[in-house]
Every structure is written in structure tokens, then in C-alpha cells.
Design a protein around this motif. Structure first.
Motif, mmCIF file in Angstrom:
data_model
loop_
_atom_site.group_PDB
_atom_site.id
_atom_site.type_symbol
_atom_site.label_atom_id
_atom_site.label_comp_id
_atom_site.label_asym_id
_atom_site.label_seq_id
_atom_site.Cartn_x
_atom_site.Cartn_y
_atom_site.Cartn_z
ATOM 1 N N SER A 55 -3.622 -14.890 -42.021
ATOM 2 C CA SER A 55 -4.281 -16.020 -42.685
ATOM 3 C C SER A 55 -5.801 -15.884 -42.628
ATOM 4 O O SER A 55 -6.508 -16.356 -43.523
ATOM 5 N N TYR B 215 1.348 -19.139 -50.229
ATOM 6 C CA TYR B 215 1.115 -18.517 -48.927
ATOM 7 C C TYR B 215 1.278 -19.541 -47.800
ATOM 8 O O TYR B 215 1.981 -19.288 -46.811
ATOM 9 N N LEU C 185 4.672 -20.660 -46.769
ATOM 10 C CA LEU C 185 5.399 -19.670 -45.970
ATOM 11 C C LEU C 185 5.111 -19.820 -44.476
ATOM 12 O O LEU C 185 5.843 -19.254 -43.649
ATOM 13 N N SER D 87 9.646 -16.185 -36.389
ATOM 14 C CA SER D 87 10.122 -14.853 -36.804
ATOM 15 C C SER D 87 8.930 -13.905 -36.768
ATOM 16 O O SER D 87 7.776 -14.328 -36.696
ATOM 17 N N VAL D 88 9.230 -12.613 -36.831
ATOM 18 C CA VAL D 88 8.150 -11.618 -36.860
ATOM 19 C C VAL D 88 7.317 -11.795 -38.125
ATOM 20 O O VAL D 88 6.079 -11.732 -38.093
ATOM 21 N N THR D 89 7.987 -12.049 -39.245
ATOM 22 C CA THR D 89 7.280 -12.233 -40.513
ATOM 23 C C THR D 89 6.325 -13.417 -40.438
ATOM 24 O O THR D 89 5.171 -13.349 -40.873
ATOM 25 N N HIS D 90 6.815 -14.515 -39.866
ATOM 26 C CA HIS D 90 5.991 -15.718 -39.739
ATOM 27 C C HIS D 90 4.768 -15.436 -38.867
ATOM 28 O O HIS D 90 3.637 -15.848 -39.199
ATOM 29 N N THR D 91 4.950 -14.715 -37.771
ATOM 30 C CA THR D 91 3.839 -14.388 -36.875
ATOM 31 C C THR D 91 2.800 -13.539 -37.586
ATOM 32 O O THR D 91 1.593 -13.788 -37.477
ATOM 33 N N VAL D 92 3.250 -12.533 -38.323
ATOM 34 C CA VAL D 92 2.330 -11.653 -39.053
ATOM 35 C C VAL D 92 1.566 -12.431 -40.117
ATOM 36 O O VAL D 92 0.349 -12.259 -40.282
ATOM 37 N N LEU D 93 2.269 -13.317 -40.832
ATOM 38 C CA LEU D 93 1.608 -14.110 -41.865
ATOM 39 C C LEU D 93 0.559 -15.051 -41.267
ATOM 40 O O LEU D 93 -0.504 -15.263 -41.858
#
Length: 311
Positions: A217, A24, A27, A207-213
Motif C-alpha cells: 500500500s 485495491y 482487497l 492470508s499471505v496475499t493480504h499481508t503482501v497487499l
């Protein structure tokens, strides 16, 4: 399903989640460890606050404000937790997952030493043997790395001291998680504000994915902590002690099998000694628990002493 079996399920789930944490947090790159830590703190506060609102349980805050000593203890625990989290994130994202696993392998041995030095506890013979083997293992690993395994030792010391402080407080898990994250929230928010104003923030720019991850957290942090707390209330101490090895075993597997970190012969020997120390430590704990259980059963079977009639 019995209450104890449900506790084992909660505990196994929590430790399994912790075991796969390296995947996790990798990422979340290219964000640096300090930015990841700050977001982890802030989103933990948000998630636990929502949980407490749903439970309608905010009365503990008045008790906390009336007890400065308790607030001071939680603040110290929060600082130790931040050191632990930050070191772990740094270790994972600097390709030292194996060393982070070592830290959680040696934590039980360090907790025993804390018991001797801080709580003035007396160790049993096998516990001394386990600690001695652990010290030898750290010496071998120091020679192998060419330095002290400072990531592993920092993780073990910070988590061991955190556990010692938590043991002396009686705050429930959700409330404890909220207060600990809340203590760290202001400096985390100040740091993130500075980072955004200086143009150095990665959050929202990868990226959107990075922001959501990054936002999730906090959820990923809080859920295993709550599961662990639920397990601790249902599982015997010996069972919980054995479960704790699930996370570093999985972390070690992730480091070796997924990220292909090196494991030279000397390092393998050092890990082997750590595992031997843990086997000795666990066997001693099981034997001691069985002896205590037999003693309790024998005491319960003894007939109550006769009392003389009152005159």
C-alpha cells in the motif's frame, strides 16, 4: 516524445491509478480503515526512504530542521493528508465509492472558494456560476442521502486545504512525501503496536496475499504521487485541471459497474449539476488561459521602447 506529451502520460497514469484505488483498498478488508491507514503511512515512509537513499538525497533534512515554519506547515499538511486517506478508505470499505467520487468532483469548486476566503482572490463571473451550481448540487444530494454527504465534503475540504498548504511550500515531491509520511509514522507505529499487543491486528493473520497487499500500500500510494509531480512540472495548468477529472470518473464507474452501488434519480440529478458546474468551471479556465496567452503574445510583439542616449 516531447516533454509535454510525456507529462500528459505521467498525469494520465497517476489519475488512472487513483481511479482504480477502490478495488485495491477493498482487497485489504477485513482490516479496519484505521489499521489500513497506519500501514499505508508506514510502508510509504519505507518506500520513499529507499527511493531517497538510491538518489542519495538527504540534504533537505538539514534545511527542514533549520526552518521551524516549514516543518510546521508540513506537519499540518500531513494531518490533512491522513484525514483524507482515512476518510477515503472508510468510504470505500463501507460501500460508498460513489460518494468518494463525488468528493473529488467537487474538490476543484471548493479550492476556488478557498481562494476567495483564504487568499482573498476575486472570482470571475463564470466561476461564481460554477460555485453556485455546485452548492445547489450539494443541497440536492443532501436531500437524497437524508444527511450531508459528509464523506464527500471531508475529502474535498481536506484535500483542498492540503493543496493550499503545499502551494505555499517549496519542497520537492519525493522529499515532501517522505516528511509528510514521517510526521505520521510515530503515531501510526504506536497504534499498530497497541493493536498487536491487544490481539486486534489483522495484518499477518488473514492470508499471505493480504499481508503482501498491505505492505504494498505504501508503493501504491507513493508512485502516483511521484507521477503527478512529474506531470505538474511538464503540463500546462489547464491541461492538468482537465486531467484531474479522470480519477473521479473512474471511481464512479467502479462504484456503479463493479460494486453496483445505487444511483437513484435524485442522486443522478445532483451529480448532473456537479458535472455542469465543472463544465462551466473548465470552459472558464480554458478561455482565461487563452486570453492570457494572447496577451503575452501581444506584449512580446510590441517593440521595445527607445532609450535616450546618456549625456
Amino acid at each position: 516524445m516531447s516533454n509535454e506529451r510525456r507529462g500528459y502520460l505521467y498525469g494520465l497514469t497517476a489519475y488512472t491509478m487513483w481511479g482504480f484505488f477502490p478495488i485495491y483498498f477493498k482487497l485489504l478488508r477485513p482490516a479496519p480503515p484505521l489499521e489500513i491507514l497506519a500501514h499505508r503511512v508506514l510502508w510509504s515512509v519505507v518506500f520513499v526512504a529507499l527511493l531517497l537513499s538510491a538518489m542519495r538525497n538527504w540534504r533537505f533534512l538539514s534545511r527542514l530542521l533549520r526552518t521551524p515554519r516549514l516543518l510546521g506547515g508540513i506537519s499540518l499538511a500531513a494531518v490533512l493528508l491522513a484525514v483524507n486517506w482515512g476518510t477515503y478508505i472508510y468510504g470505500v470499505n463501507s460501500s460508498r465509492v460513489v460518494e468518494t467520487a463525488l468528493g473529488y468532483f467537487i474538490t476543484p469548486l471548493l479550492v476556488v472558494l478557498l481562494g476567495v476566503t483564504v487568499l482573498r482572490e476575486r472570482l470571475r463571473a463564470l466561476q461564481w456560476v460554477a460555485v453556485g451550481i455546485g452548492v445547489l448540487a450539494v443541497a440536492i444530494l443532501t436531500l437524497d442521502y437524508g444527511r450531508l454527504p459528509y464523506i464527500a465534503l471531508t475529502l474535498a475540504v481536506s484535500f483542498g486545504c492540503y493543496g493550499l498548504i503545499k502551494k505555499r511550500m517549496s519542497l520537492p515531491p519525493a522529499e515532501g512525501a517522505f516528511v509528510e509520511s514521517g510526521v505520521l509514522a510515530l503515531p501510526a507505529l504506536a497504534y499498530l503496536t497497541w493493536l498487536n499487543l491487544s490481539g486486534g491486528a489483522d495484518f499477518g493473520h488473514v492470508s499471505v496475499t493480504h499481508t503482501v497487499l498491505m505492505m504494498l500500500s505504501g508503493v501504491a500510494t507513493a508512485i502516483p504521487l511521484l507521477l503527478f509531480a512529474a506531470a505538474a512540472n511538464r503540463v500546462p495548468l489547464v491541461g492538468l485541471g482537465i486531467l484531474q477529472y479522470v480519477a473521479p470518473i473512474l471511481q464512479l464507474a467502479v462504484g456503479l459497474l463493479i460494486y453496483h452501488e445505487p444511483m437513484p434519480a435524485a442522486r443522478l440529478a445532483g451529480f448532473g449539476l456537479v458535472w455542469l458546474a465543472l463544465i462551466v468551471f473548465t470552459v472558464d479556465g480554458i478561455r482565461n488561459a487563452r486570453t492570457a496567452a494572447r496577451n503575452r503574445a501581444a506584449a512580446a510583439a510590441q517593440p521595445a521602447p527607445e532609450t535616450l542616449p546618456a549625456h
